[in-house]
Design a protein around this motif. Structure first.
Motif, PDB file in Angstrom:
ATOM      1  N   TYR A 183       0.918  -1.231  -0.143  1.00 34.16           N
ATOM      2  CA  TYR A 183      -0.017  -0.193  -0.050  1.00 34.16           C
ATOM      3  C   TYR A 183       0.914   1.243   0.039  1.00 34.16           C
ATOM      4  N   LEU A 184       0.741   2.045  -1.076  1.00 35.93           N
ATOM      5  CA  LEU A 184       1.555   3.341  -1.164  1.00 35.93           C
ATOM      6  C   LEU A 184       0.857   4.235  -2.036  1.00 35.93           C
ATOM      7  N   ASN A 185       0.971   5.444  -1.639  1.00 33.73           N
ATOM      8  CA  ASN A 185       0.578   6.731  -2.522  1.00 33.73           C
ATOM      9  C   ASN A 185      -1.060   6.482  -2.315  1.00 33.73           C
ATOM     10  N   GLY A 186      -1.433   5.910  -1.082  1.00 25.83           N
ATOM     11  CA  GLY A 186      -2.822   5.892  -1.029  1.00 25.83           C
ATOM     12  C   GLY A 186      -3.368   4.837  -1.957  1.00 25.83           C
ATOM     13  N   ARG A 187      -3.055   3.854  -2.174  1.00 22.59           N
ATOM     14  CA  ARG A 187      -3.494   2.809  -2.955  1.00 22.59           C
ATOM     15  C   ARG A 187      -2.719   1.660  -2.951  1.00 22.59           C
ATOM     16  N   GLU A 188      -3.461   0.316  -3.465  1.00 19.98           N
ATOM     17  CA  GLU A 188      -2.979  -0.753  -3.354  1.00 19.98           C
ATOM     18  C   GLU A 188      -1.829  -0.846  -4.785  1.00 19.98           C
ATOM     19  N   VAL A 189      -0.671  -1.367  -4.353  1.00 23.99           N
ATOM     20  CA  VAL A 189       0.457  -1.138  -5.519  1.00 23.99           C
ATOM     21  C   VAL A 189       0.976  -2.837  -5.548  1.00 23.99           C
ATOM     22  N   ALA A 190       1.667  -2.954  -6.629  1.00 23.42           N
ATOM     23  CA  ALA A 190       2.626  -4.219  -6.752  1.00 23.42           C
ATOM     24  C   ALA A 190       3.784  -3.905  -6.287  1.00 23.42           C
ATOM     25  N   ALA A 191       4.350  -5.099  -5.449  1.00 25.52           N
ATOM     26  CA  ALA A 191       5.875  -4.670  -5.116  1.00 25.52           C
ATOM     27  C   ALA A 191       6.298  -5.853  -5.525  1.00 25.52           C
ATOM     28  N   LEU A 192       7.419  -6.020  -6.398  1.00 21.10           N
ATOM     29  CA  LEU A 192       8.194  -6.848  -6.690  1.00 21.10           C
ATOM     30  C   LEU A 192       9.503  -7.240  -5.862  1.00 21.10           C
ATOM     31  N   VAL A 193      10.078  -8.146  -5.812  1.00 21.31           N
ATOM     32  CA  VAL A 193      11.218  -8.283  -4.860  1.00 21.31           C
ATOM     33  C   VAL A 193      12.335  -8.774  -5.702  1.00 21.31           C
ATOM     34  N   TYR A 194      13.469  -8.063  -6.062  1.00 26.27           N
ATOM     35  CA  TYR A 194      14.753  -8.910  -6.388  1.00 26.27           C
ATOM     36  C   TYR A 194      15.858  -8.922  -5.360  1.00 26.27           C
ATOM     37  N   GLN A 195      16.606  -9.702  -5.752  1.00 28.25           N
ATOM     38  CA  GLN A 195      17.837  -9.836  -5.076  1.00 28.25           C
ATOM     39  C   GLN A 195      19.114  -9.427  -5.760  1.00 28.25           C
ATOM     40  N   ARG A 196      19.923  -8.809  -5.078  1.00 30.89           N
ATOM     41  CA  ARG A 196      21.306  -8.223  -5.770  1.00 30.89           C
ATOM     42  C   ARG A 196      22.219  -8.682  -4.928  1.00 30.89           C
ATOM     43  N   ARG A 197      23.200  -9.670  -5.250  1.00 28.67           N
ATOM     44  CA  ARG A 197      24.049 -10.296  -4.091  1.00 28.67           C
ATOM     45  C   ARG A 197      23.227 -10.483  -2.708  1.00 28.67           C
ATOM     46  N   LEU A 198      23.595  -9.715  -1.731  1.00 31.99           N
ATOM     47  CA  LEU A 198      23.030  -9.904  -0.303  1.00 31.99           C
ATOM     48  C   LEU A 198      22.003  -8.840  -0.086  1.00 31.99           C
ATOM     49  N   HIS A 199      21.708  -7.963  -1.216  1.00 33.44           N
ATOM     50  CA  HIS A 199      20.791  -7.052  -0.962  1.00 33.44           C
ATOM     51  C   HIS A 199      19.396  -7.216  -1.764  1.00 33.44           C
ATOM     52  N   ILE A 200      18.318  -6.659  -1.071  1.00 36.09           N
ATOM     53  CA  ILE A 200      17.081  -6.892  -1.377  1.00 36.09           C
ATOM     54  C   ILE A 200      16.664  -5.624  -2.215  1.00 36.09           C
ATOM     55  N   ILE A 201      15.813  -5.737  -3.396  1.00 37.29           N
ATOM     56  CA  ILE A 201      15.394  -4.456  -4.251  1.00 37.29           C
ATOM     57  C   ILE A 201      14.071  -4.559  -4.141  1.00 37.29           C
ATOM     58  N   ASN A 202      13.226  -3.684  -3.536  1.00 34.18           N
ATOM     59  CA  ASN A 202      11.645  -3.407  -3.752  1.00 34.18           C
ATOM     60  C   ASN A 202      11.558  -2.897  -5.134  1.00 34.18           C
ATOM     61  N   LEU A 203      10.610  -3.062  -6.009  1.00 33.70           N
ATOM     62  CA  LEU A 203      10.084  -2.307  -7.107  1.00 33.70           C
ATOM     63  C   LEU A 203       8.725  -2.117  -6.931  1.00 33.70           C
ATOM     64  N   PHE A 204       8.087  -1.120  -6.536  1.00 39.11           N
ATOM     65  CA  PHE A 204       6.660  -0.583  -6.504  1.00 39.11           C
ATOM     66  C   PHE A 204       6.366  -0.277  -7.647  1.00 39.11           C
ATOM     67  N   ILE A 205       4.958  -0.941  -8.420  1.00 36.91           N
ATOM     68  CA  ILE A 205       4.605  -0.455  -9.683  1.00 36.91           C
ATOM     69  C   ILE A 205       3.161  -0.084  -9.296  1.00 36.91           C
ATOM     70  N   TRP A 206       2.682   0.943  -9.952  1.00 39.69           N
ATOM     71  CA  TRP A 206       1.175   1.268 -10.197  1.00 39.69           C
ATOM     72  C   TRP A 206       0.765   2.070 -11.378  1.00 39.69           C
ATOM     73  N   PRO A 207      -0.318   2.387 -11.722  1.00 43.42           N
ATOM     74  CA  PRO A 207      -0.637   3.039 -12.910  1.00 43.42           C
ATOM     75  C   PRO A 207      -0.070   4.611 -12.761  1.00 43.42           C
ATOM     76  N   SER A 208       0.522   5.128 -13.566  1.00 43.04           N
ATOM     77  CA  SER A 208       1.196   6.370 -13.485  1.00 43.04           C
ATOM     78  C   SER A 208       0.002   7.484 -13.751  1.00 43.04           C
ATOM     79  N   GLU A 209       0.043   8.615 -13.050  1.00 43.32           N
ATOM     80  CA  GLU A 209      -1.118   9.484 -13.402  1.00 43.32           C
ATOM     81  C   GLU A 209      -1.002  10.381 -14.647  1.00 43.32           C
ATOM     82  N   SER A 210       0.318  10.519 -14.881  1.00 43.95           N
ATOM     83  CA  SER A 210       0.570  11.319 -16.208  1.00 43.95           C
ATOM     84  C   SER A 210       0.600  10.424 -17.398  1.00 43.95           C
ATOM     85  N   GLY A 211       0.889   9.152 -17.351  1.00 41.33           N
ATOM     86  CA  GLY A 211       0.829   8.257 -18.554  1.00 41.33           C
ATOM     87  C   GLY A 211       1.913   8.737 -19.297  1.00 41.33           C
ATOM     88  N   ARG A 212       2.834   9.831 -19.115  1.00 40.38           N
ATOM     89  CA  ARG A 212       3.819  10.188 -19.976  1.00 40.38           C
ATOM     90  C   ARG A 212       5.225   9.154 -19.524  1.00 40.38           C
TER      91      ARG A 212
END
Ligand SMILES: [Zn+2]
Length: 258
Positions: A183-212
């Motif tokens: 839950y981000l930016n006042g809405r439900e979002v997708a969070a994808l989790v990636y691993q870089r060596r010993l680090h975790i990356i969260n990639l949050f995705i939701w429809p953009s407002e601008s569309g650009r």
């Protein structure tokens, strides 16, 4: 994480000295590896012995004198103190450390909450970092743990009003390890989790407002790097404690997919 790496990390893990993402990787390895689990137990047993308050360490007078002479204390006070005897139980040191860490953590969170919100971007970056930290602290990284993009992507079907793009970059050093709802930016979002060596990356995705489509922007806060870009109708926010260049490389890979 393999066993050798786990062995290297086991002592700082027990002492809570690892960063959050390393802690999670150790935890995951321990869950699946009886040998390393056994090593953990034996190290903890030794630690428990040393924590025994019956075991005491008497500070020698010579050390006491050196400490006192290094302190900016009036001579009269030094005289008074030198008559008393210092006995430090072993456990006072970890306790003091724990208290210090607790205070530092408290301050860190205060800083995060007290951050200026001059632009929406800063506020969102802060929110993304908070979600990233929360996902690691609560160890609720995954609703769908999987390295297969063809498992992760359809998992979101029916759970979100949009279908997030899901890609694995394992061969480029960024392994997809799963996804979850967040839950981000006042809405439900997708969070994808990636691993870089010993680090975790969260990639949050939701429809953009601008569309650009926008160029990737970097923000850094409290040791976390954030890259943000809009692409193909989606807003992307990548957050991690990996360095900015590595996270930028990850963002580039993701942007090349469109
Ligand atoms: Zn192991």
């Amino acid at each position: 994480m393999n066993c050798q790496e786990c062995h290297d990390y086991i002592d700082p893990y027990i002492d809570n000295e690892l960063d959050i993402s390393s802690t999670i990787l150790v935890k995951q390895h321990l869950r699946d590896c009886p040998e390393c689990q056994q090593l953990l137990e034996s190290r903890k047993a030794v630690g428990a012995l040393l924590d025994n308050p019956q075991i005491r360490f008497e500070v020698p007078d010579s050390l006491l004198g050196r400490v006192q002479s290094a302190l900016p204390v009036p001579r009269s006070a030094v005289k008074q103190r030198s008559s008393s005897r210092f006995v430090l139980p072993w456990f006072t040191i970890p306790l003091a450390l724990a208290a210090t860490i607790a205070v530092m953590l408290g301050l860190a969170f205060l800083n995060q909450e007290g951050v200026f919100d001059r632009s929406q971007g800063n506020a969102l970056a802060q929110e993304a970092i908070s979600s990233h930290v929360r996902s690691l602290l609560a160890t609720h990284l995954f609703d769908v743990p999987s390295t297969d993009q063809h498992t992760v992507k359809p998992w979101f079907d029916g759970k979100l009003k949009f279908s997030p793009p899901v890609h694995d970059f394992a061969e480029r050093g960024f392994r997809l390890t799963g996804g979850r709802l967040d839950y981000l930016n006042g809405r439900e979002v997708a969070a994808l989790v990636y691993q870089r060596r010993l680090h975790i990356i969260n990639l949050f995705i939701w429809p953009s407002e601008s569309g650009r489509n926008t160029a990737a922007e970097n923000l850094t806060k409290d040791g976390y790097n954030v890259w943000h870009w809009d692409r193909d109708g989606f807003a992307f926010w990548a957050v991690s404690d990996v360095n900015a260049e590595d996270l930028r490389a990850f963002a580039d890979l993701e942007m090349q997919q469109s």
